[in-house]
Design an enzyme around this catalytic site. Structure first.
Site, PDB file in Angstrom:
ATOM      1  N   SER A 117       0.864  -1.183   0.000  1.00  0.00           N
ATOM      2  CA  SER A 117       0.000   0.000   0.000  1.00  0.00           C
ATOM      3  C   SER A 117       0.902   1.235   0.000  1.00  0.00           C
ATOM      4  O   SER A 117       1.742   1.372  -0.879  1.00  0.00           O
ATOM      5  CB  SER A 117      -0.956  -0.029   1.188  1.00  0.00           C
ATOM      6  OG  SER A 117      -1.881   1.031   1.096  1.00  0.00           O
ATOM      7  N   THR A 118       0.786   2.109   1.003  1.00  0.00           N
ATOM      8  CA  THR A 118       1.551   3.360   1.016  1.00  0.00           C
ATOM      9  C   THR A 118       3.043   3.096   0.921  1.00  0.00           C
ATOM     10  O   THR A 118       3.601   2.348   1.708  1.00  0.00           O
ATOM     11  CB  THR A 118       1.252   4.149   2.306  1.00  0.00           C
ATOM     12  OG1 THR A 118      -0.148   4.176   2.519  1.00  0.00           O
ATOM     13  CG2 THR A 118       1.791   5.563   2.221  1.00  0.00           C
TER      14      THR A 118
ATOM     15  N   HIS B  77      -2.557  -1.025  -3.440  1.00  0.00           N
ATOM     16  CA  HIS B  77      -3.729  -0.157  -3.291  1.00  0.00           C
ATOM     17  C   HIS B  77      -3.574   1.067  -4.185  1.00  0.00           C
ATOM     18  O   HIS B  77      -2.679   1.894  -3.973  1.00  0.00           O
ATOM     19  CB  HIS B  77      -3.892   0.297  -1.839  1.00  0.00           C
ATOM     20  CG  HIS B  77      -4.167  -0.834  -0.899  1.00  0.00           C
ATOM     21  ND1 HIS B  77      -3.883  -0.761   0.454  1.00  0.00           N
ATOM     22  CD2 HIS B  77      -4.696  -2.064  -1.092  1.00  0.00           C
ATOM     23  CE1 HIS B  77      -4.244  -1.900   1.040  1.00  0.00           C
ATOM     24  NE2 HIS B  77      -4.732  -2.708   0.119  1.00  0.00           N
TER      25      HIS B  77
ATOM     26  N   MET C  31      -0.129   0.991   5.067  1.00  0.00           N
ATOM     27  CA  MET C  31      -0.903   1.300   6.268  1.00  0.00           C
ATOM     28  C   MET C  31      -2.015   0.274   6.446  1.00  0.00           C
ATOM     29  O   MET C  31      -2.609  -0.182   5.468  1.00  0.00           O
ATOM     30  CB  MET C  31      -1.528   2.699   6.104  1.00  0.00           C
ATOM     31  CG  MET C  31      -2.204   3.224   7.341  1.00  0.00           C
ATOM     32  SD  MET C  31      -0.974   3.671   8.581  1.00  0.00           S
ATOM     33  CE  MET C  31      -2.026   4.167   9.930  1.00  0.00           C
TER      34      MET C  31
ATOM     35  N   ASP D 191      -4.543  -4.941   5.813  1.00  0.00           N
ATOM     36  CA  ASP D 191      -5.031  -5.692   4.659  1.00  0.00           C
ATOM     37  C   ASP D 191      -4.042  -6.793   4.276  1.00  0.00           C
ATOM     38  O   ASP D 191      -2.861  -6.527   4.056  1.00  0.00           O
ATOM     39  CB  ASP D 191      -5.254  -4.741   3.466  1.00  0.00           C
ATOM     40  CG  ASP D 191      -5.928  -5.443   2.296  1.00  0.00           C
ATOM     41  OD1 ASP D 191      -6.745  -6.346   2.536  1.00  0.00           O
ATOM     42  OD2 ASP D 191      -5.641  -5.073   1.144  1.00  0.00           O
TER      43      ASP D 191
END
Length: 372
Positions: A184-185, A210, A303, A306
């Protein structure tokens, strides 16, 4: 009890309306304040010096100096958390991928029409990304990346052209091997670092990062131009082949299924899982079921949680899992949760993940040859 320090934000955008909307959204939050707005990077540069913000929101396209040129200089001279404000266009997506390469923490995609209502609809996403950016390890990550780039440039200069030799092939390896990556991030750069050393005959790789629709297309194209393996967005029903990496399309769910001896991609409009679409949980759960002990999992910076539970399912099904360590993560959320779920076989700094995986694949190939 002393009052918690607010996150100080500077908004840089050439649109007076966008500056006003973003400042208002930021100032509504009890934990942050907009300490300045600037309509171009030259004004922003002075404002950053004077007001020492924690986070900047930065428009991609601006007069006098565009956002990318400004970001490149900022990350070289004063690395700090930046959230890009992008347009939902192909050009906006391509420039945003470049911004993430340069060290921007994340981005928000603003609509092309209905700007005021569109930005207000994104308010929760905007402030969440500012909070994540404020807590990220940008200074440390950018400094380490610069040091690695300088070291590799020095080594290349010393070794001459031979240093650019392709990664040695893995040789005869089972086509049932499958590598699954979740991020993600901060993940776009982490994924690039994992894929770049992969030889052309690497096992098939499936990836969930993401990202909203449109941006994954540019991300896949950028990786495809850099890597020895082919990189593309996953398409529903296509066969998943060795030497290829498949990225979950933004706004869709991506899973892997078996069709006889083959893996196939399933891309659909399923509901968000863990608030995400695409979701790492969906991909990893399908890999646990379809590939079992032939799978290798990699959890990268991001973050939230997930994919953590599904990565544990992969491990329980016999997969071998690598998790990125805290020192090299932009955000140590998803990796921390994977470790907490007991899903990690090895926790490694980002630059060590691919070498460790390739060494493991080579040893499995050698074992296979000895049996033959």
């Amino acid at each position: 009890m002393p009052e918690k320090k607010k996150i100080r934000v500077i908004v840089v955008d050439d649109s007076a309306l966008v500056r006003s909307l973003l400042a208002e959204i930021i100032n509504r939050q009890p934990d942050m304040e907009c300490v300045g707005t600037a309509n171009d990077p030259l004004i922003a540069r002075e404002m950053i010096r004077e007001r020492n913000p924690d986070v900047i929101t930065l428009d991609v396209e601006m007069p006098r100096m565009d956002g990318i040129d400004f970001l490149e200089r900022l990350m070289r001279l004063r690395p700090m958390p930046v959230v890009m404000v992008s347009t939902l266009t192909q050009r906006g997506a391509e420039v945003t991928i470049r911004a993430l390469e340069l060290g921007a923490v994340d981005f928000v995609a603003k609509p092309r029409v209905g700007l005021a209502s569109g930005i207000n609809a994104l308010a929760d996403e905007i402030v969440e990304k500012i909070r994540i950016a404020a807590a990220s390890h940008v200074h440390r990550i950018v400094a380490k990346a610069a040091a690695r780039a300088a070291a590799s440039a020095h080594a290349a200069a010393a070794a001459g052209p031979a240093s650019a030799a392709p990664a040695p092939p893995l040789g005869r390896i089972s086509t049932e091997k499958l590598i699954a990556i979740g991020a993600s991030t901060g993940g776009t750069e982490a994924i690039k670092e994992v894929l770049l050393p992969m030889p052309a005959d690497a096992p098939a790789i499936v990836i969930t990062q993401h990202m909203p629709p449109g941006f994954t297309t540019s991300f896949a194209a950028r990786l495809d131009s850099l890597c020895r393996i082919r990189v593309k967005e996953a398409e529903n029903g296509e066969r998943i082949l060795p030497g290829h990496a498949y990225i979950a399309p933004g706004g869709k769910q991506f899973r892997v299924a078996r069709s006889g001896a083959n893996y196939v991609a399933v891309v659909d409009d399923g509901p968000p899982v863990n608030r995400h679409k695409p979701s790492v949980e969906v991909l990893f759960k399908s890999v646990a079921a379809a590939a079992g002990p032939n799978a290798y999992g990699i959890m990268l910076t991001g973050m939230g949680n997930d994919g953590a539970a599904a990565m544990r399912e992969m491990k329980d099904a016999g997969a071998y899992n690598y998790v990125q360590d805290e020192s090299t993560c932009v955000v140590f959320g998803m990796p921390r949760e994977a470790i907490a779920h007991g899903a990690a076989d090895e926790v490694l700094p980002l630059p060590q993940i691919t070498p460790a995986l390739l060494a493991r694949l080579r040893s499995s190939t050698e074992r296979l040859h000895h049996r033959i």
